[in-house]
Write an enzyme that holds these catalytic residues in place. Structure first.
Site, PDB file in Angstrom:
ATOM      1  N   GLU A  45     -13.269   6.335  24.207  1.00 45.63           N
ATOM      2  CA  GLU A  45     -14.688   6.114  23.931  1.00 45.63           C
ATOM      3  C   GLU A  45     -14.960   4.653  23.575  1.00 45.63           C
ATOM      4  O   GLU A  45     -14.218   4.053  22.793  1.00 45.63           O
ATOM      5  CB  GLU A  45     -15.117   7.029  22.774  1.00 45.63           C
ATOM      6  CG  GLU A  45     -16.583   6.981  22.429  1.00 45.63           C
ATOM      7  CD  GLU A  45     -16.952   7.963  21.326  1.00 45.63           C
ATOM      8  OE1 GLU A  45     -18.146   8.228  21.167  1.00 45.63           O
ATOM      9  OE2 GLU A  45     -16.037   8.462  20.636  1.00 45.63           O
ATOM     10  N   CYS A 157     -15.746  12.745  22.826  1.00 47.57           N
ATOM     11  CA  CYS A 157     -15.242  12.846  21.446  1.00 47.57           C
ATOM     12  C   CYS A 157     -15.810  14.042  20.683  1.00 47.57           C
ATOM     13  O   CYS A 157     -15.355  15.160  20.835  1.00 47.57           O
ATOM     14  CB  CYS A 157     -15.516  11.536  20.696  1.00 47.57           C
ATOM     15  SG  CYS A 157     -14.482  11.334  19.214  1.00 47.57           S
ATOM     16  N   LEU A 338       6.218  -6.170  -6.494  1.00 48.24           N
ATOM     17  CA  LEU A 338       7.143  -5.026  -6.461  1.00 48.24           C
ATOM     18  C   LEU A 338       7.538  -4.678  -7.887  1.00 48.24           C
ATOM     19  O   LEU A 338       8.271  -5.412  -8.539  1.00 48.24           O
ATOM     20  CB  LEU A 338       8.375  -5.387  -5.623  1.00 48.24           C
ATOM     21  CG  LEU A 338       9.344  -4.262  -5.270  1.00 48.24           C
ATOM     22  CD1 LEU A 338       8.664  -3.173  -4.438  1.00 48.24           C
ATOM     23  CD2 LEU A 338      10.554  -4.811  -4.506  1.00 48.24           C
ATOM     24  N   SER A 339       7.041  -3.539  -8.378  1.00 45.87           N
ATOM     25  CA  SER A 339       7.185  -3.201  -9.796  1.00 45.87           C
ATOM     26  C   SER A 339       8.420  -2.380 -10.116  1.00 45.87           C
ATOM     27  O   SER A 339       8.779  -2.231 -11.283  1.00 45.87           O
ATOM     28  CB  SER A 339       5.950  -2.426 -10.256  1.00 45.87           C
ATOM     29  OG  SER A 339       5.919  -1.138  -9.642  1.00 45.87           O
ATOM     30  N   ASP A 343       4.953   3.647  -5.967  1.00 47.40           N
ATOM     31  CA  ASP A 343       3.876   3.172  -5.094  1.00 47.40           C
ATOM     32  C   ASP A 343       4.210   1.844  -4.423  1.00 47.40           C
ATOM     33  O   ASP A 343       4.057   1.683  -3.202  1.00 47.40           O
ATOM     34  CB  ASP A 343       2.579   3.041  -5.884  1.00 47.40           C
ATOM     35  CG  ASP A 343       2.090   4.382  -6.418  1.00 47.40           C
ATOM     36  OD1 ASP A 343       2.495   5.413  -5.863  1.00 47.40           O
ATOM     37  OD2 ASP A 343       1.316   4.393  -7.387  1.00 47.40           O
ATOM     38  N   SER A 344       4.664   0.858  -5.198  1.00 50.30           N
ATOM     39  CA  SER A 344       5.005  -0.432  -4.584  1.00 50.30           C
ATOM     40  C   SER A 344       6.258  -0.311  -3.724  1.00 50.30           C
ATOM     41  O   SER A 344       6.396  -0.995  -2.708  1.00 50.30           O
ATOM     42  CB  SER A 344       5.170  -1.515  -5.650  1.00 50.30           C
ATOM     43  OG  SER A 344       6.236  -1.222  -6.523  1.00 50.30           O
TER      44      SER A 344
END
Length: 688
Positions: A45, A157, A338-339, A343-344
């Site tokens: 589309e 679509c 970066l902890s 999550d990190s």
């Protein structure tokens, strides 16, 4: 007369307003389709201008340049001897009849659907097209194409997802090949719905169905996930990839039209309905999809659709999205705080997964990816082979320690960085934190202290926020200058790593490390991220992730107790991540307010919680959610992966200033709690 036809459908990585690049990708897909013997080619589309133009659709330039690209396609010899669906066609302009207007879609903002079923009108072509095609007008409306050997009908679509899709009536009127040009984005666990809609359409009505889709990042939070397919009579004949770095993917299948006709002949209920069907206008095309002599041409065999697990989807989708962002933003890589937490770590693993896909694509001969990666690393003779080595070039990780950081998280961050190969920096932010607090003390004569040292809640929270916000400032400084310090060119995109559950509750500091350029995990739940990290541990052989998964989730913003972490996320939030996911789905997907959520949970959690406990949980969630809703207005653009995302930009449009006491709603909840506890009449539908 022939009866076997070869058709092609595509997944293209189109980019909003990149008319030059979009044209080249369309032409390439047509060339590939023709080389595979296809006589019909379907594209996604709005493939000429790109689906994600949004308010650029209002601009006359967008229409002008789309028509110019269409003219270039008509003029190209590549488009000869094949019927091409490029979102606009000269045999017929078939407008969209059902517009997507929920979730991330806003099509009614820019377009109006065609509402006159089975009707057409004459459309006067622009002069630039008239000069090329020698046509003054073309049919515009709800019609089908009748070739010498079959009949083709188009859906666009959203029309596949409506309660009464056009393919139903088209099939009853004798259409044998259905096409669908889609612009459908990725959501975790969504692929099966798309596949089942297509197979069910051809299972009930017979016929062949071609679905094309965009793929890649079109310039915003969405990733279009391909999955082009061809199905006949309820069986899939060709499956396209859901995630890949190939900008152009073309699927072909050879099918026997007699298989469609014999399949339909046996379904008497369908044939009775067909006898009452109203006819569609037919645009006659003096062209055959089949060859005259095709008895020896083999037909495509059915296959079983192969689905990715949710963890695999996370490992691939956001990684491809990151690659599109990196190469199209013309930056030199990523910077990630970066902890040592999940999550990190998940974000770092996504960049590593991206590097693995880049190396694999180059190994498989993808020249576009090779050219792009050479531009990113600023080395024209570079050829990536080792994902760790590439990761060292494009990912800079940084552990930003404070006096409240533990040795364990520092070690986990450094260990993971070493295993994925990122360029890792360790630093201490205490001097900057003390300087900021010192400015406040000089101005006010007051020095705030943490709660464990006798400070108030306000002091405690402010001191945590200072640390978090200093980390954001440091992250952007290093993103701009760390490559300069290493004698390399370019800058880095800052990656955020707040998950969807933390964003929903507002468990983040406004303008801290959650504030970044982009966030590949911002639309993913904590539960799914943990499953993804476990997947990376096993699939990528990253043993550092074992310790990260085993450690409690903590922000490490409060003082340590005897050198150990004294603060955990779930204790701070007053709820578990598992409960947060439930609240999120009920709030957004089930569309419940406080009272509606209580009514659902009092039944759902009846074996684990009393009505009073459920009421307390719901009140606590909505109080925290409404207090922090303002944070969603500054949320970092995140990969959209979850249907309960609180993204304030376009997906979750709600106020950010609430009456956080919810007096009426909470009173309704209390009324029901008293009834349930007292054994009185229970009315969960409303309140007297």
């Amino acid at each position: 007369m022939g009866r076997k036809v070869t058709v092609a459908t595509c997944a293209l990585n189109q980019w909003a307003l990149d008319f030059e690049g979009n044209l080249q990708r369309i032409l390439k897909s047509i060339e590939i389709a023709k080389s595979k013997g296809a006589r019909y080619r379907l594209g996604p589309e709005l493939e000429i201008c790109g689906y994600g133009c949004w308010d650029h659709y209002y601009e006359s330039d967008t229409l002008l340049h789309s028509l110019q690209v269409l003219a270039a396609l008509l003029e190209s010899p590549v488009t000869q001897d094949i019927i091409c669906d490029v979102g606009m066609r000269i045999l017929l302009i078939r407008p969209k009849m059902a517009l997507a207007n929920e979730g991330n879609y806003r099509e009614l903002r820019w377009f109006t659907p065609w509402s006159r079923t089975r009707q057409t009108e004459e459309y006067f072509l622009p002069r630039m097209l008239q000069d090329l095609t020698k046509q003054e007008t073309v049919p515009f409306g709800d019609a089908v194409l009748a070739t010498r050997d079959t009949c083709i009908g188009c859906e666009i679509c959203e029309e596949l997802w409506t309660p009464r899709s056009p393919h139903v009536d088209m099939g009853l009127d004798g259409v044998e090949i259905f096409t669908n040009a889609s612009g459908s984005h990725h959501v975790l666990r969504k692929a099966h719905a798309r596949v089942e809609l297509v197979t069910m359409a051809t299972s009930k009505n017979g016929g062949a169905y071609l679905l094309a889709n965009q793929k890649g990042c079109d310039g915003d939070r969405l990733y279009y996930d391909g999955c082009a397919l061809i199905a006949v009579n309820g069986r899939v004949l060709a499956q396209g990839s859901q995630f890949s770095l190939d900008d152009v993917e073309v699927l072909t299948a050879t099918l026997d039209l007699e298989d469609v006709r014999s399949y339909r002949a046996e379904i008497s209920s369908r044939n009775l309905a067909a006898s009452r069907a109203s006819p569609y206008p037919r645009v006659k095309v003096d062209f055959a999809l089949s060859a005259r002599e095709d008895l020896l041409v083999p037909v495509s065999e059915p296959l079983e659709w192969k689905y990715h697990s949710p963890a695999e989807e996370i490992s691939l989708g956001p990684a491809c999205w990151l690659w599109d962002f990196l190469r199209r933003s013309q930056q030199a890589g990523f910077f990630l705080p970066l902890s040592g937490g999940v999550d990190s770590a998940a974000t770092a693993c996504l960049v590593y997964s991206m590097c693995r896909q880049v190396c694999e694509a180059v190994k498989n001969g993808n020249q576009e990816v090779l050219a792009d990666v050479r531009t990113v690393v600023d080395q024209l003779d570079y050829t990536p082979g080792d994902p760790r080595e590439l990761c060292g070039r494009v990912l800079t990780t940084c552990y930003m320690a404070s006096e409240n950081s533990s040795g364990e998280t520092r070690e986990r961050a450094a260990e993971l960085a070493a295993q994925i190969g990122s360029y890792h920096i360790g630093l201490n932010i205490d001097p900057a934190v003390k300087a900021v607090v010192g400015i406040f003390s000089l101005a006010t004569g007051k020095r705030p202290v943490f709660a464990v040292h006798g400070g108030s809640r306000r002091e405690n929270l402010a001191l945590q926020n200072v640390q978090a916000r200093v980390r954001m400032v440091v992250a952007y400084l290093f993103a701009q200058l760390s490559l300069w310090a290493r004698g390399a060119r370019g800058g880095l995109l800052v990656l955020g790593s707040a998950n969807v559950d933390e964003s929903l509750l507002g468990y983040l500091t406004k303008y801290d490390c959650s504030s970044a350029d982009i966030n590949p995990v911002g639309g993913i739940s904590k539960t799914d991220l943990r499953a993804f990290v476990q997947f990376c541990l096993e699939r990528f052989q990253l043993p550092a992730l074992q310790g990260i998964l085993a450690a409690p989730a903590t922000a490490e913003l409060e003082p340590l107790a005897d050198g150990q972490v004294s603060q955990t996320d779930e204790e701070d939030m007053g709820m578990t991540y598992a409960d947060l996911s439930v609240y999120g789905r009920l709030r957004k997907m089930a569309k419940t307010g406080p009272y509606g959520m209580f009514c659902k949970l009092v039944s759902l959690w009846r074996d684990a919680c009393s009505p009073r406990q459920v009421a307390d949980k719901v009140r606590w969630f909505f109080s925290k959610y409404s207090i922090n809703r303002h944070k969603m207005t500054t949320l970092t653009p995140a990969y959209h992966a979850e249907s309960y995302s609180p993204d304030d930009n376009r997906f979750d449009l709600r106020p950010f200033l609430y009456n956080t006491r919810w007096p009426w709603q909470f009173r309704c909840i209390e009324t029901q709690v008293l009834r349930l506890e007292g054994g009185g009449p229970q009315d969960l539908e409303g309140v007297d």
